[in-house]
Structure formats: C-alpha cells, structure tokens
Design a protein around this motif. Sequence first.
Motif, PDB file in Angstrom:
ATOM      1  N   PHE A  90      12.111 -30.059 -19.828  1.00  0.00           N
ATOM      2  CA  PHE A  90      11.293 -30.830 -18.890  1.00  0.00           C
ATOM      3  C   PHE A  90      12.074 -32.034 -18.372  1.00  0.00           C
ATOM      4  O   PHE A  90      12.824 -32.669 -19.111  1.00  0.00           O
ATOM      5  N   LEU A  91      11.822 -32.379 -17.138  1.00  0.00           N
ATOM      6  CA  LEU A  91      12.334 -33.605 -16.547  1.00  0.00           C
ATOM      7  C   LEU A  91      11.422 -34.764 -16.949  1.00  0.00           C
ATOM      8  O   LEU A  91      10.195 -34.621 -16.950  1.00  0.00           O
ATOM      9  N   ASP A 102       5.164 -49.372 -23.240  1.00  0.00           N
ATOM     10  CA  ASP A 102       6.099 -48.366 -22.734  1.00  0.00           C
ATOM     11  C   ASP A 102       5.407 -47.023 -22.557  1.00  0.00           C
ATOM     12  O   ASP A 102       4.538 -46.647 -23.353  1.00  0.00           O
ATOM     13  N   GLN A 103       5.828 -46.288 -21.529  1.00  0.00           N
ATOM     14  CA  GLN A 103       5.241 -44.986 -21.212  1.00  0.00           C
ATOM     15  C   GLN A 103       6.354 -43.973 -20.989  1.00  0.00           C
ATOM     16  O   GLN A 103       7.309 -44.251 -20.255  1.00  0.00           O
ATOM     17  N   CYS A 104       6.209 -42.790 -21.596  1.00  0.00           N
ATOM     18  CA  CYS A 104       7.118 -41.682 -21.325  1.00  0.00           C
ATOM     19  C   CYS A 104       6.462 -40.757 -20.303  1.00  0.00           C
ATOM     20  O   CYS A 104       5.366 -40.247 -20.537  1.00  0.00           O
ATOM     21  N   VAL A 105       7.137 -40.583 -19.190  1.00  0.00           N
ATOM     22  CA  VAL A 105       6.661 -39.701 -18.119  1.00  0.00           C
ATOM     23  C   VAL A 105       7.336 -38.346 -18.292  1.00  0.00           C
ATOM     24  O   VAL A 105       8.568 -38.266 -18.383  1.00  0.00           O
ATOM     25  N   VAL A 106       6.545 -37.283 -18.379  1.00  0.00           N
ATOM     26  CA  VAL A 106       7.060 -35.920 -18.512  1.00  0.00           C
ATOM     27  C   VAL A 106       6.473 -35.096 -17.376  1.00  0.00           C
ATOM     28  O   VAL A 106       5.246 -35.050 -17.194  1.00  0.00           O
ATOM     29  N   LEU A 107       7.342 -34.449 -16.588  1.00  0.00           N
ATOM     30  CA  LEU A 107       6.932 -33.775 -15.362  1.00  0.00           C
ATOM     31  C   LEU A 107       7.113 -32.265 -15.462  1.00  0.00           C
ATOM     32  O   LEU A 107       8.063 -31.790 -16.093  1.00  0.00           O
ATOM     33  N   PRO A 108       6.233 -31.488 -14.838  1.00  0.00           N
ATOM     34  CA  PRO A 108       6.326 -30.027 -14.928  1.00  0.00           C
ATOM     35  C   PRO A 108       7.239 -29.388 -13.890  1.00  0.00           C
ATOM     36  O   PRO A 108       7.510 -28.198 -13.967  1.00  0.00           O
ATOM     37  N   GLU A 109       7.692 -30.173 -12.903  1.00  0.00           N
ATOM     38  CA  GLU A 109       8.492 -29.609 -11.820  1.00  0.00           C
ATOM     39  C   GLU A 109       9.895 -30.209 -11.814  1.00  0.00           C
ATOM     40  O   GLU A 109      10.134 -31.295 -12.348  1.00  0.00           O
ATOM     41  N   GLY A 132       1.558 -34.273 -14.327  1.00  0.00           N
ATOM     42  CA  GLY A 132       2.430 -34.537 -15.467  1.00  0.00           C
ATOM     43  C   GLY A 132       1.730 -35.317 -16.561  1.00  0.00           C
ATOM     44  O   GLY A 132       0.499 -35.451 -16.583  1.00  0.00           O
ATOM     45  N   LEU A 133       2.543 -35.848 -17.463  1.00  0.00           N
ATOM     46  CA  LEU A 133       2.051 -36.595 -18.610  1.00  0.00           C
ATOM     47  C   LEU A 133       2.582 -38.021 -18.576  1.00  0.00           C
ATOM     48  O   LEU A 133       3.700 -38.268 -18.124  1.00  0.00           O
ATOM     49  N   MET A 134       1.793 -38.959 -19.084  1.00  0.00           N
ATOM     50  CA  MET A 134       2.197 -40.342 -19.259  1.00  0.00           C
ATOM     51  C   MET A 134       1.799 -40.724 -20.684  1.00  0.00           C
ATOM     52  O   MET A 134       0.612 -40.913 -20.981  1.00  0.00           O
ATOM     53  N   ILE A 135       2.773 -40.803 -21.574  1.00  0.00           N
ATOM     54  CA  ILE A 135       2.493 -40.914 -23.009  1.00  0.00           C
ATOM     55  C   ILE A 135       2.963 -42.267 -23.536  1.00  0.00           C
ATOM     56  O   ILE A 135       4.162 -42.566 -23.535  1.00  0.00           O
ATOM     57  N   ASP A 232       6.628 -21.094 -21.476  1.00  0.00           N
ATOM     58  CA  ASP A 232       7.112 -21.759 -20.277  1.00  0.00           C
ATOM     59  C   ASP A 232       6.485 -23.149 -20.135  1.00  0.00           C
ATOM     60  O   ASP A 232       5.630 -23.554 -20.921  1.00  0.00           O
ATOM     61  N   ARG A 233       6.916 -23.864 -19.097  1.00  0.00           N
ATOM     62  CA  ARG A 233       6.448 -25.235 -18.910  1.00  0.00           C
ATOM     63  C   ARG A 233       4.929 -25.326 -18.782  1.00  0.00           C
ATOM     64  O   ARG A 233       4.292 -26.197 -19.393  1.00  0.00           O
ATOM     65  N   MET A 234       4.342 -24.463 -17.981  1.00  0.00           N
ATOM     66  CA  MET A 234       2.913 -24.548 -17.742  1.00  0.00           C
ATOM     67  C   MET A 234       2.118 -24.319 -19.027  1.00  0.00           C
ATOM     68  O   MET A 234       1.129 -25.008 -19.279  1.00  0.00           O
ATOM     69  N   ALA A 235       2.565 -23.373 -19.837  1.00  0.00           N
ATOM     70  CA  ALA A 235       1.856 -23.080 -21.086  1.00  0.00           C
ATOM     71  C   ALA A 235       1.965 -24.248 -22.063  1.00  0.00           C
ATOM     72  O   ALA A 235       0.991 -24.599 -22.746  1.00  0.00           O
ATOM     73  N   ILE A 236       3.145 -24.857 -22.142  1.00  0.00           N
ATOM     74  CA  ILE A 236       3.334 -25.983 -23.052  1.00  0.00           C
ATOM     75  C   ILE A 236       2.554 -27.196 -22.561  1.00  0.00           C
ATOM     76  O   ILE A 236       1.893 -27.899 -23.347  1.00  0.00           O
ATOM     77  N   MET A 237       2.605 -27.456 -21.254  1.00  0.00           N
ATOM     78  CA  MET A 237       1.816 -28.546 -20.690  1.00  0.00           C
ATOM     79  C   MET A 237       0.325 -28.345 -20.955  1.00  0.00           C
ATOM     80  O   MET A 237      -0.393 -29.281 -21.315  1.00  0.00           O
ATOM     81  N   GLU A 238      -0.145 -27.112 -20.765  1.00  0.00           N
ATOM     82  CA  GLU A 238      -1.565 -26.820 -20.995  1.00  0.00           C
ATOM     83  C   GLU A 238      -1.953 -27.103 -22.439  1.00  0.00           C
ATOM     84  O   GLU A 238      -3.029 -27.659 -22.706  1.00  0.00           O
TER      85      GLU A 238
END
Length: 268
Positions: A90-91, A102-109, A132-135, A232-238
């Motif tokens: 992931f990017l 602090d925030q970690c941004v994780v993007l699906p694209e 995406g995610l902001m953790i 894949d990315r979508m499954a992990i993000m989900e």
Amino acid sequence: MDGTEVLYGDIHNHNALGYGIGSLERTIDVARTHLDFFAFTGHAAWHDMEPMEGGREQHWLNGFKRLSEGWPKVQRLIEAANADDGFTAFLGYEWHSSRFGDQCVVLPEDCRPLFLPDNVAELRKYCVAEDGLMIPHHLAYATGRRGVNWDVFDNAATPVVEIFSEHGCSEHDRAGYDYFTHSMGGRDSANTVKAALKRGLRFGFVASTDSHSGFPGAYGEGLLSVHARGRDRMAIMEAIKARRTVALTGDRIRVDFAVDGAPMGSEI
C-alpha cells in the motif's frame, strides 16, 4: 472465521525516505520475506512544529524534504511491489501534528499525491474521498506533544487506532510495554485507549512497528493480523474497516471470536 484468511502485515514503518535508515528497495524486500501485506508510511509533514533548541527541527525538516523529493520513486516502487503474487503493498505516509496527534494515511490506489493540510479535518476529508485510512498512533503521549486528541476523533476513515508499536502500549497507563524509547514523555492516562472507550468512542485495534530501520514487521515491535476475504488491497482494506483486526506485540497468535454469529468488529 468462515470465508476469511488470516493475513499478517505492518502498515506503519520508515526508512531513509524520511528520517530513518535503509532504502525503500530493501524495505520492500524485507516485507516480502515474512509479511502478507505492508504499507510504507514515510515521514511527510509537521505543520505546527515549534523551533527547537540548537536547530534540532532540521532533523525532521530534512526528512520531510527527502520524502517529498522521492515521492515519485515511492509511487513507482509500491505499485511494482503490489504486482507480486501473494504479497500486497500500500501507498502511505505519516502526518505529524502536536495538537491533533500523528496520523498514518494508507491509500488503496497507486500514484496518489502527498496531501499535507494543516488541519486534521481536511486530512480526514481527503482520506474519505480516497476511500483510505487515517490511523492515529502513539496515542498515549500528551495532547500537544503528538499524542492523540480524542476531542477531534471521528470514525470516518478511522475505524481502528494503533494501540501498540515500538513506542509501547497505549491500552492504559499501567499496561505492559511502557513508553520509554522516545522523547515525548510517558503515558497520559487521559489519552489511553481505556479512557477513550469510557467516553463511548468506538474503534478497533491495529499494531505496527513504526520501525525507523527499514525493517517492517520486526519482531516485538508490533504486528497486525486481519481476517480478510482475499489477499488484495480491497479485501485487506475491507477487513480493517470492518475491524476484523488483531493487534499483536510479536508472536503470530490467531484470535477468532464471534457473538451470536457476528464476527469481531461488528456492532450488534
């Protein structure tokens, strides 16, 4: 859990494209050897950083410059790494803030820009738009010293928080793995996970290393497992957004539970 597979990953780690050490190429090679997925989250910005004694802020500023200049390379290498069978990359990037935490941004694209606003609400809006995610991470440092700010917490783009990393454990102020490896102070009980849950906030849990040595998934520094319906990315993000996650300190323990058939992370 029926229809899912347990996968292990690290979605918060650093190297020399920031203010750590080690190349991104090596980071990806290390991740491939023992993880199912990972996100590289280079140090990107700290908009409300105050001047430091002796000009120490240059350490951070130089790291942000290295990531900004190397961003096209990051985009290219992460996109290529994601093409590997059985491995998902992931990017991402890390956004610092004294006030907001602090925030970690994780993007699906792939090939997404570094979006670096000076307000957490704008960052959240971007992450929602990107799906995406902001953790938030190292939660239990004091507010104003890059600890979490529960007053601005919102589930949008933040279904989970990072409860453990090489900084220590933020479950409560007497939890194992005390905060001791960095300079932002010890744990503030008001910023612990226990305090947030008492306030009625809802979120799941992840752990990642926050390694600054180009070694994602380093043993004992934090690891995430997910119950995913694919690799894949979508499954992990989900899986992360559904909070089917387990925060691990080291060993790859498998945790699986349900209540009346509703899997972990569900609201019933």
